[in-house]
Write an enzyme that holds these catalytic residues in place. Structure first.
Site, mmCIF file in Angstrom:
data_model
loop_
_atom_site.group_PDB
_atom_site.id
_atom_site.type_symbol
_atom_site.label_atom_id
_atom_site.label_comp_id
_atom_site.label_asym_id
_atom_site.label_seq_id
_atom_site.Cartn_x
_atom_site.Cartn_y
_atom_site.Cartn_z
ATOM 1 N N ASN A 12 -24.072 7.398 21.043
ATOM 2 C CA ASN A 12 -25.074 7.300 22.099
ATOM 3 C C ASN A 12 -24.343 7.476 23.424
ATOM 4 O O ASN A 12 -23.659 6.575 23.880
ATOM 5 C CB ASN A 12 -25.762 5.921 22.015
ATOM 6 C CG ASN A 12 -26.737 5.691 23.154
ATOM 7 O OD1 ASN A 12 -27.001 6.587 23.957
ATOM 8 N ND2 ASN A 12 -27.280 4.481 23.227
ATOM 9 N N LYS A 14 -25.515 7.717 26.299
ATOM 10 C CA LYS A 14 -26.213 7.037 27.408
ATOM 11 C C LYS A 14 -26.293 7.980 28.625
ATOM 12 O O LYS A 14 -26.429 9.190 28.448
ATOM 13 C CB LYS A 14 -25.549 5.691 27.716
ATOM 14 C CG LYS A 14 -25.468 4.806 26.447
ATOM 15 C CD LYS A 14 -25.100 3.373 26.704
ATOM 16 C CE LYS A 14 -25.053 2.616 25.378
ATOM 17 N NZ LYS A 14 -24.758 1.197 25.519
ATOM 18 N N HIS A 97 -33.839 0.912 22.272
ATOM 19 C CA HIS A 97 -32.513 0.404 22.635
ATOM 20 C C HIS A 97 -32.686 -0.785 23.587
ATOM 21 O O HIS A 97 -33.599 -0.788 24.416
ATOM 22 C CB HIS A 97 -31.686 1.509 23.298
ATOM 23 C CG HIS A 97 -30.243 1.144 23.429
ATOM 24 N ND1 HIS A 97 -29.790 0.309 24.413
ATOM 25 C CD2 HIS A 97 -29.171 1.474 22.686
ATOM 26 C CE1 HIS A 97 -28.482 0.138 24.269
ATOM 27 N NE2 HIS A 97 -28.080 0.842 23.229
ATOM 28 N N SER A 212 -19.880 -2.475 20.631
ATOM 29 C CA SER A 212 -18.413 -2.544 20.739
ATOM 30 C C SER A 212 -17.696 -2.072 19.480
ATOM 31 O O SER A 212 -16.659 -2.638 19.108
ATOM 32 C CB SER A 212 -17.967 -3.956 21.130
ATOM 33 O OG SER A 212 -18.436 -4.256 22.438
#
Ligand code: 13P
Length: 252
Positions: A12, A14, A97, A212
């Site tokens: 992703n 972003k 999300h 993470s």
């Protein structure tokens, strides 16, 4: 890991990068992806999808959007529809999300409507859910994700190739992850919920872990039962790191 199904490692991106950087990242992934056993997916900013699609054309790396509108078209300034993503070369779309739930006040009902639109357009929705730190501390993590699951999952989700991503909000971009036991417990819980609510179809829905994931922890996370892959944020912006995560997947 469910041994019968290839793990899915999804990036992703972003709201990061320039057009040149998106192209370069896609090209680097393309050059190295052949030997990777995991299925790879990248989700660039929507405006970069056509360029990345061009770079990835003919490769096994799939493309996805990061959001879509619940309507197929209409007077919705600034929005992008599921058929538009499909047209541009996407086969997946990330929905619900936590950044959209918190920054755009998206409810589970809206996420469900978006997932219906994605399925209608032939896109595989990746439905994100996860608890906040306060909810986990209060012992409410399972209750929260069970409610998000029940309220966000539309009819036909499993048959349409839907994917769940468990992303504890407090693990996103923080460098902190739940323990292996906590991840395994939550994925097991989600699997039982999916089976109870959707029977055999629910048993086959892949459940990704996100939050993470890095080259250093990917092997341990991806080997856990019911972890069908990873949804990677920051580490997906470096080809080396993303590929190292994919190679850490079982069979990779
Ligand atoms: P990080 O991998 O940067 O924690 O982000 C996870 C995420 O939000 C993926 O959707």
């Amino acid at each position: 890991m469910n041994g019968a199904i290839r793990p899915l490692v999804a990036g992703n991106w972003k709201m990061h990068g320039s057009l040149a950087r998106a192209r370069a990242l896609a090209a680097a992934l393309r050059r190295a992806a052949d030997g990777v056993a995991a299925a790879l997916l990248v989700c660039p900013p929507a405006i970069h999808i056509p360029a990345v699609a061009e770079v990835l054309a003919g490769s096994a790396i799939a493309l996805g959007g990061q959001d879509c509108h619940p309507a197929a078209e209409g007077a919705h300034t600034g929005d992008i529809s599921a058929p538009m993503l499909r047209d541009a070369g996407a086969s997946y779309v990330i929905l619900g999300h936590s950044e959209r739930r918190s920054q755009h006040q998206e409810s589970s009902a809206l996420v469900r409507a978006k997932a219906e639109a994605a399925l209608a357009a032939g896109l595989r929705p990746i439905l994100c859910l996860g608890e906040s730190e306060a909810e986990r501390a209060a012992g409410r993590a399972e209750e929260v994700v069970a409610r998000q699951l029940a309220e966000s999952l539309p009819e036909g989700f499993a048959a349409g190739g839907g994917v769940i991503a468990y992303e504890p909000v407090w693990a996103i971009g923080s460098g902190r992850t739940p323990s292996a036991a906590e991840i395994a417990a939550m994925h097991g819980f989600l699997r039982r919920q999916l089976r109870a609510g959707w029977g055999e179809a629910g048993a086959a829905v892949p459940i990704l872990y996100g939050g993470s994931v890095k080259p250093g922890n990917a092997g341990a996370i991806l080997a856990l039962p019911e972890v069908g892959g990873a949804l990677v944020g920051g580490a997906s912006l470096l080809a080396e790191d993303f590929l190292a995560i994919a190679r850490a997947a079982p069979g990779g």
